[in-house]
Design a protein around this motif. Structure first.
Motif, PDB file in Angstrom:
ATOM      1  N   LEU A  78       0.835  -1.201   0.000  1.00 25.13           N
ATOM      2  CA  LEU A  78       0.000   0.000   0.000  1.00 25.13           C
ATOM      3  C   LEU A  78       0.873   1.256   0.000  1.00 25.13           C
ATOM      4  O   LEU A  78       0.596   2.213  -0.719  1.00 25.13           O
ATOM      5  CB  LEU A  78      -0.936   0.026   1.208  1.00 25.13           C
ATOM      6  CG  LEU A  78      -2.122  -0.922   1.205  1.00 25.13           C
ATOM      7  CD1 LEU A  78      -2.945  -0.734   2.471  1.00 25.13           C
ATOM      8  CD2 LEU A  78      -2.989  -0.726  -0.019  1.00 25.13           C
ATOM      9  N   ARG A  79       1.931   1.235   0.777  1.00 22.03           N
ATOM     10  CA  ARG A  79       2.846   2.379   0.839  1.00 22.03           C
ATOM     11  C   ARG A  79       3.523   2.596  -0.517  1.00 22.03           C
ATOM     12  O   ARG A  79       3.663   3.724  -0.970  1.00 22.03           O
ATOM     13  CB  ARG A  79       3.881   2.173   1.938  1.00 22.03           C
ATOM     14  CG  ARG A  79       4.811   3.342   2.103  1.00 22.03           C
ATOM     15  CD  ARG A  79       5.778   3.133   3.265  1.00 22.03           C
ATOM     16  NE  ARG A  79       6.640   4.272   3.395  1.00 22.03           N
ATOM     17  CZ  ARG A  79       6.358   5.379   4.062  1.00 22.03           C
ATOM     18  NH1 ARG A  79       5.203   5.490   4.689  1.00 22.03           N
ATOM     19  NH2 ARG A  79       7.215   6.377   4.117  1.00 22.03           N
ATOM     20  N   ARG A  80       3.921   1.512  -1.165  1.00 24.22           N
ATOM     21  CA  ARG A  80       4.563   1.607  -2.482  1.00 24.22           C
ATOM     22  C   ARG A  80       3.610   2.271  -3.483  1.00 24.22           C
ATOM     23  O   ARG A  80       4.005   3.143  -4.253  1.00 24.22           O
ATOM     24  CB  ARG A  80       4.974   0.223  -2.986  1.00 24.22           C
ATOM     25  CG  ARG A  80       5.723   0.260  -4.324  1.00 24.22           C
ATOM     26  CD  ARG A  80       5.898  -1.125  -4.899  1.00 24.22           C
ATOM     27  NE  ARG A  80       4.674  -1.707  -5.401  1.00 24.22           N
ATOM     28  CZ  ARG A  80       4.104  -1.384  -6.561  1.00 24.22           C
ATOM     29  NH1 ARG A  80       4.627  -0.467  -7.344  1.00 24.22           N
ATOM     30  NH2 ARG A  80       2.986  -1.984  -6.954  1.00 24.22           N
ATOM     31  N   VAL A  81       2.351   1.869  -3.450  1.00 24.76           N
ATOM     32  CA  VAL A  81       1.353   2.444  -4.352  1.00 24.76           C
ATOM     33  C   VAL A  81       1.139   3.918  -4.014  1.00 24.76           C
ATOM     34  O   VAL A  81       1.080   4.766  -4.908  1.00 24.76           O
ATOM     35  CB  VAL A  81       0.032   1.648  -4.296  1.00 24.76           C
ATOM     36  CG1 VAL A  81      -1.056   2.328  -5.101  1.00 24.76           C
ATOM     37  CG2 VAL A  81       0.256   0.213  -4.793  1.00 24.76           C
ATOM     38  N   ALA A  82       1.039   4.247  -2.730  1.00 30.33           N
ATOM     39  CA  ALA A  82       0.859   5.645  -2.315  1.00 30.33           C
ATOM     40  C   ALA A  82       2.049   6.494  -2.772  1.00 30.33           C
ATOM     41  O   ALA A  82       1.863   7.609  -3.287  1.00 30.33           O
ATOM     42  CB  ALA A  82       0.703   5.731  -0.793  1.00 30.33           C
ATOM     43  N   GLU A  83       3.251   5.978  -2.607  1.00 35.10           N
ATOM     44  CA  GLU A  83       4.443   6.715  -3.034  1.00 35.10           C
ATOM     45  C   GLU A  83       4.457   6.911  -4.548  1.00 35.10           C
ATOM     46  O   GLU A  83       4.867   7.972  -5.037  1.00 35.10           O
ATOM     47  CB  GLU A  83       5.710   5.990  -2.580  1.00 35.10           C
ATOM     48  CG  GLU A  83       5.914   6.074  -1.072  1.00 35.10           C
ATOM     49  CD  GLU A  83       7.017   5.168  -0.553  1.00 35.10           C
ATOM     50  OE1 GLU A  83       7.477   4.252  -1.289  1.00 35.10           O
ATOM     51  OE2 GLU A  83       7.429   5.367   0.600  1.00 35.10           O
ATOM     52  N   ALA A  84       3.997   5.916  -5.283  1.00 33.55           N
ATOM     53  CA  ALA A  84       3.939   6.037  -6.747  1.00 33.55           C
ATOM     54  C   ALA A  84       2.936   7.109  -7.174  1.00 33.55           C
ATOM     55  O   ALA A  84       3.184   7.863  -8.118  1.00 33.55           O
ATOM     56  CB  ALA A  84       3.586   4.690  -7.377  1.00 33.55           C
ATOM     57  N   ILE A  85       1.820   7.201  -6.470  1.00 39.43           N
ATOM     58  CA  ILE A  85       0.818   8.233  -6.770  1.00 39.43           C
ATOM     59  C   ILE A  85       1.432   9.617  -6.551  1.00 39.43           C
ATOM     60  O   ILE A  85       1.291  10.511  -7.377  1.00 39.43           O
ATOM     61  CB  ILE A  85      -0.449   8.036  -5.922  1.00 39.43           C
ATOM     62  CG1 ILE A  85      -1.197   6.773  -6.376  1.00 39.43           C
ATOM     63  CG2 ILE A  85      -1.359   9.257  -5.983  1.00 39.43           C
ATOM     64  CD1 ILE A  85      -2.309   6.335  -5.442  1.00 39.43           C
ATOM     65  N   ILE A  86       2.125   9.774  -5.446  1.00 39.17           N
ATOM     66  CA  ILE A  86       2.747  11.065  -5.128  1.00 39.17           C
ATOM     67  C   ILE A  86       3.823  11.402  -6.152  1.00 39.17           C
ATOM     68  O   ILE A  86       3.878  12.525  -6.659  1.00 39.17           O
ATOM     69  CB  ILE A  86       3.317  11.055  -3.695  1.00 39.17           C
ATOM     70  CG1 ILE A  86       2.169  11.008  -2.684  1.00 39.17           C
ATOM     71  CG2 ILE A  86       4.200  12.280  -3.456  1.00 39.17           C
ATOM     72  CD1 ILE A  86       2.595  10.748  -1.262  1.00 39.17           C
ATOM     73  N   ALA A  87       4.660  10.442  -6.485  1.00 40.84           N
ATOM     74  CA  ALA A  87       5.740  10.675  -7.443  1.00 40.84           C
ATOM     75  C   ALA A  87       5.190  11.063  -8.819  1.00 40.84           C
ATOM     76  O   ALA A  87       5.739  11.944  -9.487  1.00 40.84           O
ATOM     77  CB  ALA A  87       6.623   9.435  -7.557  1.00 40.84           C
ATOM     78  N   ARG A  88       4.139  10.423  -9.226  1.00 40.64           N
ATOM     79  CA  ARG A  88       3.536  10.723 -10.534  1.00 40.64           C
ATOM     80  C   ARG A  88       2.905  12.115 -10.562  1.00 40.64           C
ATOM     81  O   ARG A  88       2.856  12.759 -11.601  1.00 40.64           O
ATOM     82  CB  ARG A  88       2.503   9.661 -10.870  1.00 40.64           C
ATOM     83  CG  ARG A  88       2.236   9.592 -12.362  1.00 40.64           C
ATOM     84  CD  ARG A  88       1.412   8.412 -12.703  1.00 40.64           C
ATOM     85  NE  ARG A  88       0.032   8.742 -12.351  1.00 40.64           N
ATOM     86  CZ  ARG A  88      -0.962   7.912 -12.456  1.00 40.64           C
ATOM     87  NH1 ARG A  88      -0.740   6.704 -12.861  1.00 40.64           N
ATOM     88  NH2 ARG A  88      -2.174   8.269 -12.140  1.00 40.64           N
ATOM     89  N   ALA A  89       2.453  12.581  -9.409  1.00 41.38           N
ATOM     90  CA  ALA A  89       1.802  13.896  -9.342  1.00 41.38           C
ATOM     91  C   ALA A  89       2.803  15.042  -9.382  1.00 41.38           C
ATOM     92  O   ALA A  89       2.436  16.169  -9.690  1.00 41.38           O
ATOM     93  CB  ALA A  89       0.971  13.999  -8.081  1.00 41.38           C
ATOM     94  N   ARG A  90       4.046  14.740  -9.092  1.00 40.12           N
ATOM     95  CA  ARG A  90       5.068  15.822  -9.040  1.00 40.12           C
ATOM     96  C   ARG A  90       5.514  16.223 -10.390  1.00 40.12           C
ATOM     97  O   ARG A  90       5.609  15.888 -11.369  1.00 40.12           O
ATOM     98  CB  ARG A  90       6.274  15.369  -8.233  1.00 40.12           C
ATOM     99  CG  ARG A  90       5.904  15.263  -6.769  1.00 40.12           C
ATOM    100  CD  ARG A  90       7.093  14.956  -5.923  1.00 40.12           C
ATOM    101  NE  ARG A  90       6.640  14.873  -4.543  1.00 40.12           N
ATOM    102  CZ  ARG A  90       7.267  14.244  -3.608  1.00 40.12           C
ATOM    103  NH1 ARG A  90       8.406  13.667  -3.838  1.00 40.12           N
ATOM    104  NH2 ARG A  90       6.795  14.216  -2.383  1.00 40.12           N
TER     105      ARG A  90
END
Length: 90
Positions: A78-90
């Motif tokens: 879940l953390r990996r997916v959350a981090e990917a969402i944040i990274a993609r938004a930057r």
């Protein structure tokens, strides 16, 4: 697009759950992917912890209530997916 993957530990499953492991993993992965897509669309600067909780809540809404109640995902995934969402938004 975030590519989550739910993998169930066969040692923690009942005999019936072991028989249904493949389809159950597919259903859980699909629900998590749908949740990730929806959360990505409405991402508004939440931190990793907040997104992790949102992912779990949203994923459960896409599952049968009995499956949702027993869904105990790998927090690292879940953390990996959350981090990917944040990274993609930057």
């Amino acid at each position: 697009m975030v590519e989550p993957q739910v993998t169930l530990d066969p040692q923690s499953l009942s005999p019936v759950e072991r028989k249904l492991r493949g389809p159950l993993e597919d259903q859980l992965t699909s629900a998590l992917a749908t949740a990730a897509d929806k959360i990505s669309e409405r991402y508004a600067g939440q931190n990793v912890a907040q997104l992790t909780e949102l992912l779990l809540t949203e994923t459960r809404t896409h599952l049968h209530p009995d499956i949702a109640a027993g869904f105990r995902p790998d927090q690292a995934e879940l953390r990996r997916v959350a981090e990917a969402i944040i990274a993609r938004a930057r």
